[in-house]
Design a protein around this motif. Structure first.
Motif, mmCIF file in Angstrom:
data_model
loop_
_atom_site.group_PDB
_atom_site.id
_atom_site.type_symbol
_atom_site.label_atom_id
_atom_site.label_comp_id
_atom_site.label_asym_id
_atom_site.label_seq_id
_atom_site.Cartn_x
_atom_site.Cartn_y
_atom_site.Cartn_z
ATOM 1 N N VAL A 56 -2.485 35.655 -55.502
ATOM 2 C CA VAL A 56 -1.467 35.681 -54.255
ATOM 3 C C VAL A 56 -0.976 34.107 -54.000
ATOM 4 C CG1 VAL A 56 -2.237 37.333 -52.649
ATOM 5 C CG2 VAL A 56 -3.735 35.359 -52.675
ATOM 6 N N ALA A 57 -1.887 33.052 -54.313
ATOM 7 C CA ALA A 57 -1.170 31.563 -54.340
ATOM 8 C C ALA A 57 0.155 31.379 -55.021
ATOM 9 C CB ALA A 57 -2.404 30.819 -54.738
ATOM 10 N N ALA A 58 0.203 32.232 -56.200
ATOM 11 C CA ALA A 58 1.504 32.184 -57.024
ATOM 12 C C ALA A 58 2.642 32.715 -56.451
ATOM 13 C CB ALA A 58 1.025 32.515 -58.310
ATOM 14 N N ILE A 59 2.453 33.577 -55.467
ATOM 15 C CA ILE A 59 3.594 34.457 -55.061
ATOM 16 C C ILE A 59 4.818 33.395 -54.355
ATOM 17 C CG2 ILE A 59 4.498 36.270 -53.498
ATOM 18 C CD1 ILE A 59 3.018 37.220 -56.074
ATOM 19 N N PRO A 60 5.999 33.198 -54.777
ATOM 20 C CA PRO A 60 7.188 32.514 -53.954
ATOM 21 C C PRO A 60 7.462 33.234 -52.872
ATOM 22 C CG PRO A 60 8.101 33.408 -55.934
ATOM 23 C CD PRO A 60 6.491 33.891 -56.125
ATOM 24 N N ILE A 94 11.113 33.099 -51.311
ATOM 25 C CA ILE A 94 12.038 33.686 -52.170
ATOM 26 C C ILE A 94 12.192 35.167 -52.181
ATOM 27 C CG2 ILE A 94 12.875 33.842 -54.569
ATOM 28 C CD1 ILE A 94 11.608 30.909 -54.887
ATOM 29 N N ILE A 95 11.006 35.648 -52.295
ATOM 30 C CA ILE A 95 10.950 37.253 -52.501
ATOM 31 C C ILE A 95 10.715 37.851 -51.317
ATOM 32 C CG2 ILE A 95 10.343 37.248 -54.718
ATOM 33 C CD1 ILE A 95 7.525 37.794 -54.250
ATOM 34 N N GLY A 96 10.106 37.187 -50.099
ATOM 35 C CA GLY A 96 9.838 37.811 -49.039
ATOM 36 C C GLY A 96 11.105 38.565 -48.171
ATOM 37 N N PRO A 97 12.180 38.034 -48.044
ATOM 38 C CA PRO A 97 13.320 38.084 -47.494
ATOM 39 C C PRO A 97 14.133 39.309 -48.073
ATOM 40 C CG PRO A 97 13.490 35.813 -47.500
ATOM 41 C CD PRO A 97 12.318 36.272 -48.333
ATOM 42 N N GLN A 98 14.005 39.428 -49.594
ATOM 43 C CA GLN A 98 14.363 40.405 -50.290
ATOM 44 C C GLN A 98 13.440 41.902 -50.303
ATOM 45 O OE1 GLN A 98 15.838 39.108 -54.387
ATOM 46 N NE2 GLN A 98 14.935 37.203 -53.850
ATOM 47 N N PHE A 99 12.343 41.686 -50.093
ATOM 48 C CA PHE A 99 11.658 42.803 -49.679
ATOM 49 C C PHE A 99 11.802 43.216 -48.221
ATOM 50 C CE2 PHE A 99 8.245 44.362 -52.500
ATOM 51 C CZ PHE A 99 7.891 43.385 -53.282
ATOM 52 N N GLU A 100 12.184 42.286 -47.152
ATOM 53 C CA GLU A 100 12.357 42.654 -45.806
ATOM 54 C C GLU A 100 13.617 43.460 -45.567
ATOM 55 O OE1 GLU A 100 12.387 39.281 -43.316
ATOM 56 O OE2 GLU A 100 12.827 40.610 -41.427
ATOM 57 N N HIS A 101 14.562 42.912 -46.540
ATOM 58 C CA HIS A 101 15.961 43.678 -46.225
ATOM 59 C C HIS A 101 16.314 44.575 -47.452
ATOM 60 C CE1 HIS A 101 16.604 40.680 -42.883
ATOM 61 N NE2 HIS A 101 16.050 40.087 -43.801
ATOM 62 N N HIS A 102 15.422 45.157 -48.000
ATOM 63 C CA HIS A 102 15.399 46.001 -49.154
ATOM 64 C C HIS A 102 16.100 47.352 -48.671
ATOM 65 C CE1 HIS A 102 14.900 48.590 -52.534
ATOM 66 N NE2 HIS A 102 14.590 47.491 -53.484
ATOM 67 N N PRO A 103 17.259 47.953 -49.370
ATOM 68 C CA PRO A 103 17.656 49.147 -48.586
ATOM 69 C C PRO A 103 16.767 50.378 -48.655
ATOM 70 C CG PRO A 103 18.597 48.474 -50.944
ATOM 71 C CD PRO A 103 17.795 47.496 -50.412
ATOM 72 N N ALA A 104 15.400 50.237 -49.349
ATOM 73 C CA ALA A 104 14.543 51.228 -49.257
ATOM 74 C C ALA A 104 13.837 51.316 -48.109
ATOM 75 C CB ALA A 104 13.512 51.153 -50.441
ATOM 76 N N PHE A 105 14.069 50.208 -47.033
ATOM 77 C CA PHE A 105 13.402 50.226 -45.874
ATOM 78 C C PHE A 105 14.354 50.167 -44.773
ATOM 79 C CE2 PHE A 105 9.605 49.957 -48.179
ATOM 80 C CZ PHE A 105 9.688 48.896 -49.026
ATOM 81 N N PRO A 106 14.697 51.298 -44.049
ATOM 82 C CA PRO A 106 15.639 51.440 -43.114
ATOM 83 C C PRO A 106 15.732 50.491 -41.828
ATOM 84 C CG PRO A 106 15.096 53.445 -43.676
ATOM 85 C CD PRO A 106 14.214 52.569 -44.375
ATOM 86 N N GLN A 107 14.168 50.497 -41.408
ATOM 87 C CA GLN A 107 13.715 49.520 -40.178
ATOM 88 C C GLN A 107 13.316 48.009 -40.823
ATOM 89 O OE1 GLN A 107 14.159 50.814 -37.216
ATOM 90 N NE2 GLN A 107 14.852 52.646 -38.003
ATOM 91 N N ARG A 108 13.635 47.578 -41.921
ATOM 92 C CA ARG A 108 13.102 46.552 -42.499
ATOM 93 C C ARG A 108 11.742 46.624 -42.744
ATOM 94 N NH1 ARG A 108 14.333 41.369 -39.423
ATOM 95 N NH2 ARG A 108 14.008 42.494 -37.583
ATOM 96 N N ILE A 109 10.884 45.666 -43.461
ATOM 97 C CA ILE A 109 9.468 45.896 -43.543
ATOM 98 C C ILE A 109 8.601 44.718 -43.747
ATOM 99 C CG2 ILE A 109 9.729 45.439 -46.287
ATOM 100 C CD1 ILE A 109 8.069 48.540 -44.875
ATOM 101 N N ASN A 110 7.516 44.855 -43.231
ATOM 102 C CA ASN A 110 6.429 43.810 -43.464
ATOM 103 C C ASN A 110 5.915 43.822 -44.748
ATOM 104 O OD1 ASN A 110 6.011 42.664 -40.655
ATOM 105 N ND2 ASN A 110 5.867 44.793 -40.291
ATOM 106 N N THR A 111 5.629 42.679 -45.656
ATOM 107 C CA THR A 111 5.214 42.824 -46.999
ATOM 108 C C THR A 111 3.915 41.884 -47.222
ATOM 109 O OG1 THR A 111 7.538 42.864 -47.734
ATOM 110 C CG2 THR A 111 5.706 42.618 -49.481
ATOM 111 N N GLU A 112 2.913 42.629 -47.786
ATOM 112 C CA GLU A 112 1.615 41.996 -47.804
ATOM 113 C C GLU A 112 1.377 42.115 -49.312
ATOM 114 O OE1 GLU A 112 1.989 44.447 -45.612
ATOM 115 O OE2 GLU A 112 1.931 43.180 -43.903
ATOM 116 N N PHE A 113 1.018 40.837 -49.783
ATOM 117 C CA PHE A 113 0.576 40.694 -51.248
ATOM 118 C C PHE A 113 -0.884 40.476 -51.282
ATOM 119 C CE2 PHE A 113 4.814 39.998 -52.884
ATOM 120 C CZ PHE A 113 5.584 39.765 -51.728
#
Ligand SMILES: N[C@H](CCC[C@H](N)C(=O)O)C(=O)O
Length: 279
Positions: A174-178, A181-200
């Protein structure tokens, strides 16, 4: 009129708590919450939580604004802080150790434990794509280890709702996850109509995992209670975890259980008062 507030945190996930018992509507707007959560121009917090009068047979109602002003359905660390805050508000008139709190995620019950921790009945996890919500899979199917393209990589994701939406992926470090950079791309991904909380999640053993999180509407936080609950569920669904585990967050550990008896999720952790102030 001056507005009193009390600053609390749950493992470094910090909140401005407001005694809102005198009104059925939050005394602060989402725009004010954004200002107050700013860590340079305001008080600094991941969100603002209101203790409102109970409804539907509840003792109290909780509403919460994220630091971006959006309103989530629930907040796990926040409701532990709310339990402690209510006990402080009731003071000598307090006649019980647990409260039924009405939330947008349903009735949630924090219980003040003798050792100072707070144990919360977080209710039932929702597993169907339509309940997350996500377009990954059809509405009546579960999303377990599904491939999702984010930031040029294919991640295997499992989706769980605790009233608020979560996407969990298992990684080797988990320490190596940027995250930034990638958090906002998960949060706003079109697969999540209400946005999303992302856990690594990094699985250390079947009853001990390490977690980092990018939260919807709040970004990187030191802990996420609903996220830890959703991650334990994802760990069980993917065969990585037992039904009771310690989730180690940057801010500290949470004990999570997915009960075999009632299928509800129980979360135990601290809630710490920091200071009171006036607006
Ligand atoms: N940002 C989250 C709400 C706060 C959840 C987290 N702080 C927790 O402890 O559960 C959301 O929009 O769903």
């Amino acid at each position: 009129m001056a507005i009193e507030f009390t600053k609390y945190h749950g493992l470094g996930n910090d909140f401005i708590l407001v005694d809102n018992r005198a009104s059925s509507l939050p005394v602060l707007t989402p725009e004010q919450a954004i200002q107050l959560c700013d860590r340079h121009f305001g008080i600094g917090a991941d969100g603002v939580i209101f203790a409102l009068p109970g409804e539907n047979g509840a003792d109290y109602t909780m509403r919460i604004f994220n630091s971006d002003g959006s309103e989530p359905e629930m907040c796990g660390n926040g409701i532990r802080c709310l339990g402690r805050f209510i006990a402080d508000l009731e003071g000598e008139y307090r006649n019980k150790d647990s409260y039924r709190i009405h939330t947008l995620a349903g009735m949630i019950t924090p219980q003040l434990m003798a050792d100072g921790q707070v144990k919360v009945d977080m209710g039932l996890p929702r597993l169907l794509a339509g309940e997350i919500p996500t377009t990954l899979g059809t509405a009546e199917t579960k999303v377990i280890n599904q491939p999702l393209e984010v930031a040029g990589q294919t991640w295997e994701v499992t989706c769980v709702s605790m009233g608020n939406p979560h996407c969990i992926t298992f990684v080797s470090d988990v320490a190596a996850i940027p995250l930034e950079i990638i958090g906002p791309q998960f949060e706003h991904h079109p697969a999540f109509p209400q946005r999303i909380n992302t856990e690594f999640i990094q699985v250390v053993s079947r009853d001990y995992v390490k977690m980092r999180v990018w939260e919807r509407g709040a970004g990187i936080t030191l802990a996420c209670g609903t996220g830890a609950c959703a991650s334990l569920v994802a760990g069980v669904l993917t065969g990585n975890c037992d039904r009771i585990a310690t989730v180690e967050l940057p801010g500290g550990p949470l004990q999570i259980e997915w009960s075999e008896i009632d299928q509800r999720i129980y979360m135990t952790g601290p809630a710490q008062k920091v200071f009171t102030g006036q607006l």
